[in-house]
Design a protein around this motif. Structure first.
Motif, PDB file in Angstrom:
ATOM      1  N   THR A 270       0.825  -1.206   0.000  1.00 38.76           N
ATOM      2  CA  THR A 270       0.000   0.000   0.000  1.00 38.76           C
ATOM      3  C   THR A 270       0.858   1.254   0.000  1.00 38.76           C
ATOM      4  OG1 THR A 270      -1.666  -1.226   1.282  1.00 38.76           O
ATOM      5  CG2 THR A 270      -1.922   1.159   1.152  1.00 38.76           C
TER       6      THR A 270
ATOM      7  N   ILE B   4       0.811   4.392  -2.786  1.00 34.13           N
ATOM      8  CA  ILE B   4       0.671   5.811  -2.453  1.00 34.13           C
ATOM      9  C   ILE B   4       1.841   6.599  -3.046  1.00 34.13           C
ATOM     10  CG2 ILE B   4       0.564   7.493  -0.577  1.00 34.13           C
ATOM     11  CD1 ILE B   4      -0.630   5.282   1.189  1.00 34.13           C
TER      12      ILE B   4
ATOM     13  N   VAL C  13       5.328  10.484   2.660  1.00 38.76           N
ATOM     14  CA  VAL C  13       4.348   9.453   3.011  1.00 38.76           C
ATOM     15  C   VAL C  13       4.692   8.842   4.363  1.00 38.76           C
ATOM     16  CG1 VAL C  13       3.293   7.281   2.302  1.00 38.76           C
ATOM     17  CG2 VAL C  13       3.873   8.997   0.585  1.00 38.76           C
TER      18      VAL C  13
ATOM     19  N   THR D 243      -4.140  12.274  -3.461  1.00 40.83           N
ATOM     20  CA  THR D 243      -3.977  10.819  -3.354  1.00 40.83           C
ATOM     21  C   THR D 243      -4.884  10.232  -2.293  1.00 40.83           C
ATOM     22  OG1 THR D 243      -1.703  10.913  -4.168  1.00 40.83           O
ATOM     23  CG2 THR D 243      -2.301   8.992  -2.866  1.00 40.83           C
ATOM     24  N   LEU D 244      -5.185  11.006  -1.270  1.00 41.58           N
ATOM     25  CA  LEU D 244      -6.054  10.539  -0.193  1.00 41.58           C
ATOM     26  C   LEU D 244      -7.508  10.863  -0.512  1.00 41.58           C
ATOM     27  CD1 LEU D 244      -4.099  11.734   2.977  1.00 41.58           C
ATOM     28  CD2 LEU D 244      -3.771   9.657   1.650  1.00 41.58           C
TER      29      LEU D 244
ATOM     30  N   ILE E 240      -6.356   5.728  -1.737  1.00 39.31           N
ATOM     31  CA  ILE E 240      -6.519   5.209  -0.387  1.00 39.31           C
ATOM     32  C   ILE E 240      -7.477   6.117   0.383  1.00 39.31           C
ATOM     33  CG2 ILE E 240      -4.525   6.497   0.494  1.00 39.31           C
ATOM     34  CD1 ILE E 240      -3.976   4.106   2.372  1.00 39.31           C
TER      35      ILE E 240
ATOM     36  N   VAL F 274      -5.671   5.039   5.931  1.00 36.83           N
ATOM     37  CA  VAL F 274      -4.467   5.710   6.428  1.00 36.83           C
ATOM     38  C   VAL F 274      -4.395   5.597   7.950  1.00 36.83           C
ATOM     39  CG1 VAL F 274      -3.343   7.953   6.717  1.00 36.83           C
ATOM     40  CG2 VAL F 274      -4.270   7.304   4.498  1.00 36.83           C
TER      41      VAL F 274
END
Length: 333
Positions: A23, A27, A46, A75-76, A216, A221
């Motif tokens: 994962t 990311i 990250v 990305t989140l 993600i 997270v």
């Protein structure tokens, strides 16, 4: 995205470590699509996110600091906000303000931009110290107190702050107390020849970060942050970190060494770094690789030493060379 079922034990399993590493790579790959040729910097960003910390990006103009921060937000699958710090920015512009509602005869709190999962504090050193201090509580405790009332911010929560080290006119140096709250400080730097050519080739695409799709969720997270807490750290590695921190306080030319908060930050970051490499245990190499981005910005040098050309990274490098790491066997690897 499904997180492996949490175990009753606090120690991360190898299955969880493998999922974490996969994962983590996804990311990093997504963010790197917007910030070309800077995979190592992206990995640090990250790592900061998954360690529950905050990041300070200090670099020259036009190197992609803001693009990197925006790429992480894209990305989140979570909320993000941007605060452009200026000399006239007020603390309430960051945290929010209570406004009186004449109909209800009560004060209603209006959240500021800090109430987001990813907060980009652009050119943070342009705001006054009073406004900068508005971030101290929320960066340390994940909450904001306005008019005596405490408000929790969203989780996960990360502040990505940028500053320009060259242009000093109209800026305010970040105090040591605030620098200590940034888990890492790093720079993006100029891309290499191949990355520069690729950027120029895609010049028609003006906003690479804006074109990214989330990979993600915010909940995933948070799960990764909890998983990283379960990475094993051998007592010999903890001794190694403690010795490094103690030696920074005795290093020649250093006025202020690394605090206990800094030592805790290094341990948290090495746990995430180990999991990102598919391990459920920390090795001394993890400490050595992260020591500079986690610790260097916490050192304060004597004015005379700085005048003679000494730098915090150099002082830290000397400490690392003088402190022998534990053997692989003793480190539990």
């Amino acid at each position: 995205m499904t997180t492996p079922t949490a175990q009753t034990t606090e120690v991360m399993t190898q299955e969880q470590a493998s999922w974490f590493a996969d994962t983590f790579t996804r990311i990093v790959g997504n963010v790197s699509a917007a910030v070309l040729g800077k995979e190592n910097v992206v990995r640090l960003v990250v790592t900061t996110l998954l360690s529950g910390g905050h990041l300070l990006l200090e670099d020259y103009p036009g190197t992609g600091k803001t693009q990197l921060a925006r790429a992480l937000g894209q990305t989140l699958q979570a909320t993000s906000s941007r605060i452009q710090f200026t000399p006239d920015l007020l603390p309430s512009d960051v945290t929010g303000v209570s406004i009186f509602d004449p109909k209800a005869q009560t004060f209603e709190f209006h959240e500021g931009p800090v109430f987001a999962n990813v907060v980009l504090a652009d050119e943070i050193n342009r705001a006054s110290p009073k406004t900068q201090s508005a971030l101290l509580e929320v960066m340390e405790e994940g909450r904001v107190t306005v008019d005596g009332v405490t408000h929790q911010v969203a989780k996960p929560f990360i502040v990505l702050a940028t500053q320009n080290p060259i242009e000093q006119a109209g800026t305010y140096k970040l105090p040591e107390a605030q620098l200590d709250r940034f888990l890492m400080k790093t720079s993006v730097g100029y891309p290499d020849q191949a990355a520069t050519v690729e950027i120029l080739h895609g010049s028609a695409q003006r906003d690479r970060a804006g074109a990214l799709q989330p990979v993600i969720t915010g909940q995933a997270v948070s799960d990764m942050v909890r998983l990283a807490d379960g990475v094993h750290v051998d007592p010999s590695v903890l001794e190694y970190v403690s010795t490094i921190v103690a030696e920074t306080r005795r290093a020649p030319g250093v006025v202020l060494g690394v605090s206990v908060r800094g030592a805790l930050s290094l341990v948290r970051a090495t746990k995430t770094w180990a999991a990102a490499h598919g391990r459920n245990y920390v090795i001394p190499d993890d400490v050595q690789e992260l020591a500079e981005p986690v610790l260097a910005h916490r050192l304060v040098l004597e004015a005379e030493a700085e005048f003679e050309g000494a730098t915090a990274p150099d002082a830290l490098a000397t400490v690392l060379s003088d402190v022998p790491p534990p053997t692989m066997r003793a480190a539990g690897a």
